[in-house]
Design an enzyme around this catalytic site. Structure first.
Site, short mmCIF file in Angstrom:
data_model
loop_
_atom_site.label_atom_id
_atom_site.label_comp_id
_atom_site.label_asym_id
_atom_site.label_seq_id
_atom_site.Cartn_x
_atom_site.Cartn_y
_atom_site.Cartn_z
N VAL A 10 -3.90 -0.79 -6.71
CA VAL A 10 -5.28 -0.87 -7.14
C VAL A 10 -5.36 -0.43 -8.60
CG1 VAL A 10 -7.59 0.11 -6.77
CG2 VAL A 10 -6.13 -0.45 -4.81
N SER A 12 -4.03 -1.77 -11.18
CA SER A 12 -2.76 -1.92 -11.90
C SER A 12 -2.83 -2.95 -13.01
CB SER A 12 -1.65 -2.31 -10.93
OG SER A 12 -1.92 -3.57 -10.35
N ALA A 39 -12.90 -16.18 -5.09
CA ALA A 39 -13.22 -14.75 -5.04
C ALA A 39 -13.46 -14.33 -3.60
CB ALA A 39 -14.46 -14.49 -5.89
N HIS A 55 -15.01 -8.93 -13.35
CA HIS A 55 -14.09 -10.06 -13.13
C HIS A 55 -14.74 -11.36 -13.56
CE1 HIS A 55 -10.72 -8.53 -10.36
NE2 HIS A 55 -11.34 -7.47 -10.82
N GLU A 57 -17.13 -11.86 -15.75
CA GLU A 57 -17.30 -11.91 -17.21
C GLU A 57 -15.99 -12.24 -17.92
OE1 GLU A 57 -19.22 -8.26 -18.40
OE2 GLU A 57 -20.89 -8.64 -17.02
N ARG A 59 -13.65 -14.31 -16.84
CA ARG A 59 -13.22 -15.69 -16.58
C ARG A 59 -13.82 -16.66 -17.57
NH1 ARG A 59 -14.17 -14.04 -11.18
NH2 ARG A 59 -16.10 -15.20 -10.96
N ASP A 86 -8.24 -14.41 -5.61
CA ASP A 86 -8.31 -12.98 -5.95
C ASP A 86 -9.23 -12.29 -4.96
OD1 ASP A 86 -7.98 -10.60 -7.26
OD2 ASP A 86 -9.02 -11.20 -9.09
#
Length: 184
Positions: A10, A12, A39, A55, A57, A59, A86
């Protein structure tokens, strides 16, 4: 079909790494690549809202996104060159969280999820997409979870990750933001 597993603990940096990898691979294609971001996170509190928004923002606007926390289906991937999932671990966690507490560690549910992961990976391998990048949490480096649900999650996602790693062409572990290539 190239299958890439990106794993790590988590926070990482595994999602950011996977996003950069997909951007690089999409840019290397001779034509404009169609990218789908799958997602699996659930907005169940303010912290998760913040994580999901961060996440989103990051992409590129050119990527399509589907939010599918409970059922992932390769049929949604038709027409895409690259798919980024993901995360596999959130999808498995969502499935386990839907099980009533008295059925925690239910053998039939454990086996069902294992079969679902196997079927999903087989469908990806047989699909027409050029590349799939699947992000998942590595739970084998931490301690044993304190709760029965936590231990069940560790067992189920550990088995799912082993299935994914065995089928992947490439496996990259992210440690403190640094990629460590394990396969491919």
């Amino acid at each position: 079909m190239n299958l890439v597993m990106v794993t790590g603990g988590v926070r990482s940096g595994k999602s950011a790494y996977a996003e950069r990898l997909v951007s690089e691979r999409a840019a290397a294609l001779p034509t404009q690549a169609k990218v789908l971001y799958v997602a699996t996170g659930v907005r169940y509190d303010g912290e998760m809202n913040h994580r999901i928004d961060a996440h989103r923002e990051r992409r590129p606007d050119s990527w399509d996104t589907i939010e599918t926390p409970h059922e992932i289906s390769v049929s949604d991937y038709e027409g895409y060159d690259i798919v980024l999932v993901d995360t596999l671990s959130a999808w498995v966690g969502n499935k386990l969280m839907s099980v009533p507490e008295e059925r925690c560690r239910d053998t039939k549910m454990t086996e069902l999820i294992g079969r679902q992961v196997s079927a999903y990976l087989g469908q990806i391998r047989a699909s027409q997409i050029r590349e799939a990048v699947i992000v998942t949490d590595e739970v084998g480096w931490g301690g044993v979870a304190m709760s029965p649900l936590g231990r069940w999650f560790q067992d189920v996602i550990g088995d799912a990750n082993q299935q994914l790693a065995s089928q992947a062409n490439e496996v990259v572990a992210i440690v403190s933001g640094l990629p460590w290539r394990l396969k491919g």
